[in-house]
Design an enzyme around this catalytic site. Structure first.
Site, PDB file in Angstrom:
ATOM      1  N   HIS A 135     -10.153  -5.809  -2.867  1.00 37.55           N
ATOM      2  CA  HIS A 135     -11.278  -5.588  -1.950  1.00 37.55           C
ATOM      3  C   HIS A 135     -12.323  -4.792  -2.731  1.00 37.55           C
ATOM      4  CE1 HIS A 135      -9.097  -7.035   1.535  1.00 37.55           C
ATOM      5  NE2 HIS A 135      -8.083  -6.252   1.234  1.00 37.55           N
TER       6      HIS A 135
ATOM      7  N   GLU B 195       0.807  -1.239   0.000  1.00 44.76           N
ATOM      8  CA  GLU B 195       0.000   0.000   0.000  1.00 44.76           C
ATOM      9  C   GLU B 195       0.831   1.276   0.000  1.00 44.76           C
ATOM     10  OE1 GLU B 195      -2.754  -0.430   3.260  1.00 44.76           O
ATOM     11  OE2 GLU B 195      -3.836  -2.049   2.267  1.00 44.76           O
TER      12      GLU B 195
ATOM     13  N   GLU C  73      -6.210 -10.662  -1.600  1.00 47.04           N
ATOM     14  CA  GLU C  73      -7.087 -10.401  -0.445  1.00 47.04           C
ATOM     15  C   GLU C  73      -8.533 -10.251  -0.905  1.00 47.04           C
ATOM     16  OE1 GLU C  73      -5.603  -7.152   1.979  1.00 47.04           O
ATOM     17  OE2 GLU C  73      -3.523  -7.752   1.664  1.00 47.04           O
TER      18      GLU C  73
ATOM     19  N   ASP D 153     -12.227  -9.954  -1.478  1.00 50.35           N
ATOM     20  CA  ASP D 153     -13.563 -10.003  -0.882  1.00 50.35           C
ATOM     21  C   ASP D 153     -14.458  -9.061  -1.680  1.00 50.35           C
ATOM     22  OD1 ASP D 153     -12.680  -7.534   0.292  1.00 50.35           O
ATOM     23  OD2 ASP D 153     -12.341  -8.499   2.224  1.00 50.35           O
TER      24      ASP D 153
ATOM     25  N   ASN E 236       2.190  -5.234  -3.158  1.00 48.28           N
ATOM     26  CA  ASN E 236       0.776  -5.532  -2.913  1.00 48.28           C
ATOM     27  C   ASN E 236       0.019  -4.240  -2.637  1.00 48.28           C
ATOM     28  OD1 ASN E 236      -1.199  -7.722  -2.327  1.00 48.28           O
ATOM     29  ND2 ASN E 236      -1.170  -6.930  -0.221  1.00 48.28           N
TER      30      ASN E 236
HETATM   31  C1  XIL Z   1      -6.666  -6.206   7.959  1.00 44.60           C
HETATM   32  C2  XIL Z   1      -7.059  -7.372   8.866  1.00 44.60           C
HETATM   33  O1  XIL Z   1      -7.973  -8.199   8.180  1.00 44.60           O
HETATM   34  C3  XIL Z   1      -7.676  -6.859  10.143  1.00 44.60           C
HETATM   35  O2  XIL Z   1      -7.881  -7.906  11.063  1.00 44.60           O
HETATM   36  C4  XIL Z   1      -6.792  -5.781  10.764  1.00 44.60           C
HETATM   37  O3  XIL Z   1      -7.460  -5.216  11.879  1.00 44.60           O
HETATM   38  C5  XIL Z   1      -6.436  -4.696   9.777  1.00 44.60           C
HETATM   39  O4  XIL Z   1      -5.838  -5.289   8.634  1.00 44.60           O
HETATM   40  N1  XIL Z   1      -5.113  -4.607   3.380  1.00 44.60           N
HETATM   41  C6  XIL Z   1      -4.146  -5.436   3.889  1.00 44.60           C
HETATM   42  C7  XIL Z   1      -4.466  -6.327   5.045  1.00 44.60           C
HETATM   43  O5  XIL Z   1      -3.057  -5.522   3.327  1.00 44.60           O
HETATM   44  O6  XIL Z   1      -3.356  -6.543   5.872  1.00 44.60           O
HETATM   45  C8  XIL Z   1      -5.593  -5.773   5.851  1.00 44.60           C
HETATM   46  O7  XIL Z   1      -5.942  -6.731   6.861  1.00 44.60           O
HETATM   47  C9  XIL Z   1      -6.781  -5.444   4.971  1.00 44.60           C
HETATM   48  C10 XIL Z   1      -6.424  -4.405   3.959  1.00 44.60           C
END
Ligand code: XIL
Length: 300
Positions: A206, A127, A235, A237, A169
């Site tokens: 996401h 990020e 990741e 969702d 990432n």
């Molecule tokens: C999130 C986790 O799912 C949570 O449990 C935590 O509180 C915050 O982080 N991008 C990422 C992940 O790279 O590490 C994040 O995970 C979600 C967004």
């Protein structure tokens, strides 16, 4: 095939999930996770605050719990994440300049050294790009150490564990037309041109109404892959859990040989960081397969 992992393996890919160490005692959770997935990412346990709570003092208790569960059950592990503006321990948040730069290097060496030879791919940097229309870097304490901090992180990582794939990432780099996507694309192109070691790009993916799946997702995957890196969907969702959108994501990955695997960010809706009411995952809170699950399985 009758599970996500086995279905993905038919084309040489993996299908993974985020695992939370605190849930490994929940047999409903572990039963699904063990049956369906063949790649594991620690949801929080390998992050900076978890692994180096005090400067120079590493703690791998929770990370190892996730790692050992995965490997004992025949799964591979993605490492997440080594250099990030978020979930930094307090001591790191307080650092700047050359001491922060050295702390980042020491952190990468400490964590990658512990897991040397054991990790499929590391999210070396997470990020680092800004949202919005700038296409530039996110402001952060790491960025303020100098624009070269990302390539320093990757060079450090390559030396620390030559066996691990090294990924950049990020989220909101799914839509090919977005400035943030182009910013990351230009960085990867530059790294490949200059020989900065990078092996993969992680599309967090996401998806929600503000950053929705777009049919140019396949173009994004193809474009990164054409630079000579693997692409992993890291990741995934989808708020609302649209079966059609899930199938589109799978089809887009399968269309690109260098899209090597897909991970969802949690097992059941009740495990999601977004809250169960957003219903973004493949299993409901009771562990039942959702329509999205069947769509993914059929698409793989
Ligand atoms: C999130 C986790 O799912 C949570 O449990 C935590 O509180 C915050 O982080 N991008 C990422 C992940 O790279 O590490 C994040 O995970 C979600 C967004």
């Amino acid at each position: 095939a009758s599970t996500l992992g086995a279905a993905a393996a038919q084309s040489g890919r993996y299908f993974g999930t985020a695992i939370a160490s605190g849930k490994l005692g929940d047999s409903a959770y572990t039963t699904i996770a063990n049956r369906e997935f063949d790649m594991v990412t620690a949801e929080n346990e390998m992050k900076i605050d978890a692994t180096e709570p005090n400067r120079g003092q590493f703690n791998f208790t929770a990370g190892d719990r996730v790692y050992n569960w995965a490997v004992q059950n025949g799964k591979r592990v993605r490492g997440h994440t080594l250099a990030w503006h978020s979930q930094q321990p307090g001591w790191m948040q307080a650092l700047s300049g050359s001491s922060l730069r050295q702390a980042m290097i020491n952190h990468i060496n400490g964590v990658m050294g512990h897991y040397k030879g054991k990790i499929y791919a590391w999210d070396v940097v997470n990020e680092a790009y800004a949202d919005g229309n700038s296409g530039g870097r996110r402001d952060s304490n790491l960025q303020r150490t100098g624009n070269d901090w990302i390539e320093v992180a990757f060079r450090t990582a390559r030396a620390a564990d030559p066996a691990a794939k090294l990924c950049y990432n990020d989220y909101n780099i799914d839509n090919w037309t977005w400035a943030k996507t182009q910013g990351v694309y230009n960085m990867v192109r530059d790294f490949k041109a200059r020989g900065v070691p990078i092996d993969c790009v992680g599309l967090q993916s996401h998806f929600n109404s503000n950053s929705a799946y777009n049919s140019n997702y396949r173009t994004t995957i193809q474009s990164f892959a054409a630079l000579g890196v693997d692409v992993q969907i890291t990741e995934l969702d989808i708020q609302g859990g649209s079966a059609t959108t899930y199938a589109n994501v799978v089809n887009d990955c399968l269309a690109v040989p260098r899209c090597t695997g897909i991970s969802v960010w949690g097992v059941r809706d009740s495990d999601s960081w977004l809250g169960a009411n957003t219903t973004p995952l493949l299993f409901d809170g009771n562990g039942n397969k959702k329509a999205a699950y069947t769509a993914v399985l059929n698409a793989l």
